[in-house]
Write an enzyme that holds these catalytic residues in place. Structure first.
Site, PDB file in Angstrom:
ATOM      1  CE  LYS A 196      -3.948   2.205   2.934  1.00 50.22           C
ATOM      2  NZ  LYS A 196      -4.522   2.144   4.145  1.00 50.22           N
ATOM      3  CE  LYS A 249      -6.100   2.111  -0.600  1.00 52.91           C
ATOM      4  NZ  LYS A 249      -6.140   1.874   0.461  1.00 52.91           N
TER       5      LYS A 249
HETATM    6  C1  PBG Z   1      -7.493   3.027   5.748  1.00 59.58           C
HETATM    7  C2  PBG Z   1      -7.191   2.722   3.722  1.00 59.58           C
HETATM    8  C3  PBG Z   1      -7.942   3.801   2.716  1.00 59.58           C
HETATM    9  C4  PBG Z   1      -8.047   3.402   1.289  1.00 59.58           C
HETATM   10  C5  PBG Z   1      -8.222   2.478   2.289  1.00 59.58           C
HETATM   11  N1  PBG Z   1      -8.672   1.523   2.940  1.00 59.58           N
HETATM   12  C6  PBG Z   1      -7.373   5.385   3.155  1.00 59.58           C
HETATM   13  C7  PBG Z   1      -5.688   5.917   3.676  1.00 59.58           C
HETATM   14  O1  PBG Z   1      -4.910   5.186   3.869  1.00 59.58           O
HETATM   15  O2  PBG Z   1      -5.837   6.859   3.798  1.00 59.58           O
HETATM   16  C8  PBG Z   1      -7.828   3.783   0.471  1.00 59.58           C
HETATM   17  C9  PBG Z   1      -8.890   3.884  -0.696  1.00 59.58           C
HETATM   18  C10 PBG Z   1      -9.493   4.292  -1.548  1.00 59.58           C
HETATM   19  O3  PBG Z   1      -8.822   5.705  -2.079  1.00 59.58           O
HETATM   20  O4  PBG Z   1      -9.964   4.291  -2.563  1.00 59.58           O
HETATM   21  N2  PBG Z   1      -5.981   3.382   5.908  1.00 59.58           N
END
Ligand code: PBG
Length: 326
Positions: A196, A249
């Site tokens: 991520k 992601k």
């Molecule tokens: C929680 C999380 C996030 C997303 C999914 N789980 C946001 C972040 O890390 O700030 C983002 C999903 C999206 O942008 O569609 N940590």
């Protein structure tokens, strides 16, 4: 070998049926996971301004949306919570009567064949918006692990099939696996957001989930967009710790990473086509600058072509509607 004029690639592009015969990659509703945002109340359905077609809904609305998704052939939903109260530690995240827990119980009762996945992270539940416990201005890794385990167990008790940690703490997959196994949830799977990135493309999600960090950013725990070798280390590590599915992601800006993670691990790979990637295309479409349906199909196809077995997408239902009629 295949040289002009003996070989003419255009021969197989001449008609729709020929093109479909030689098509290498397919996207179907059964590859998609629909993200849903659960909030308190009843009959609540608040549009998220920066994500056209996405809402904050109370449990009843989540069940209705999931029912429609299932009818369209979408196998799974991914739940995010927008709790009524937040605190320093995010304790509403592991409340057995919290919004996500109630939504999971309702979905399991009403839609027994739907796969229910829950996002495990504290940022939606903490007052400061960071993904864990803050000590001296930084997120404390090991202290956060214990809270994530509480949250995952609470989701499992409610009936989640899959828990999806998105916090990016080190060691959380092993921690969650051990906690689940010890409490009799050996069959609950872990979809790890192993890879991520600290991405600008999460902006609209943070509006939807009210989870913008109140100070600083997430670069001390989410990954540097410049790194791909590191993604492989993260993925290998999570496989070793017991992850069942590996998430990459965002998706569109990281197709090379999806490809490499799939090649390297051979594990089921899930890609998250995130809020900002979706919102950018939607905004252009609403201005008449791009054809939404065509851009949606192309984006999802590219993500599958890169090696994703499944895709989390805000378009899931819209895609499935077209898929069902074509
Ligand atoms: C929680 C999380 C996030 C997303 C999914 N789980 C946001 C972040 O890390 O700030 C983002 C999903 C999206 O942008 O569609 N940590």
């Amino acid at each position: 070998m295949s040289e002009f004029p003996r070989y003419r690639p255009r021969r197989l592009r001449a008609t729709p049926v020929l093109r479909s015969l030689v098509r290498e990659t397919d996207v179907t509703a059964s590859d998609l996971i629909l993200p849903l945002f659960v909030t308190e109340g009843e009959g609540v359905r608040r549009p998220v301004t920066s994500l056209p077609g996405v809402f904050n809904t109370s449990v009843d609305g989540v069940v209705a949306d999931a029912r429609e998704a299932q009818r369209l052939g979408i196998p799974a939903v991914l739940l995010f919570g927008i709790p009524g109260s937040k605190d320093e530690r995010g304790s509403s995240g592991w409340d057995d009567d919290g919004v996500v827990q109630r939504a999971v119980r309702a979905l399991r009762a009403e839609l027994p064949d739907l796969v229910v996945i829950t996002d495990v992270c504290l940022c939606e539940y903490t007052s400061h918006g960071h993904c864990g416990v803050v000590r001296d201005g930084a997120v404390a890794n090991d202290e956060t692990l214990e809270l994530l385990a509480r949250q995952a167990l609470s989701h499992a008790r409610a009936g989640a099939h899959i828990v999806a940690p998105s916090d990016m703490m080190d060691g959380r997959v092993a921690t969650l696996r051990a906690a689940l196994d010890d409490d009799g949830f050996a069959d609950v799977a872990i979809l790890s957001y192993a890879v991520k990135y600290a991405s600008a493309f999460y902006g609209p999600f943070r509006e939807a989930a009210g989870s913008t960090p109140q100070f600083g950013d997430r670069r001390a725990y989410q990954m540097d967009p410049a790194n791909a070798e590191e993604a492989l280390r993260e993925a290998r590590m999570d496989v070793a710790e017991g992850a069942d599915i590996i998430m990459v992601k965002p998706a569109l800006a990281y197709l090379d990473v999806i490809w490499r993670v799939k090649q390297e691990t051979g594990w089921p790979v899930c890609a998250y086509h995130v809020s900002g990637e979706y919102a950018a295309i939607m905004a252009a479409a609403r201005n008449g600058w791009i054809d939404e349906a065509a851009a949606m199909r192309e984006a999802l196809t590219a993500i599958r072509r890169a090696g994703a077995d499944m895709i989390v997408s805000y378009w899931a239902r819209e895609f499935a509607r077209g898929d069902a009629s074509s």
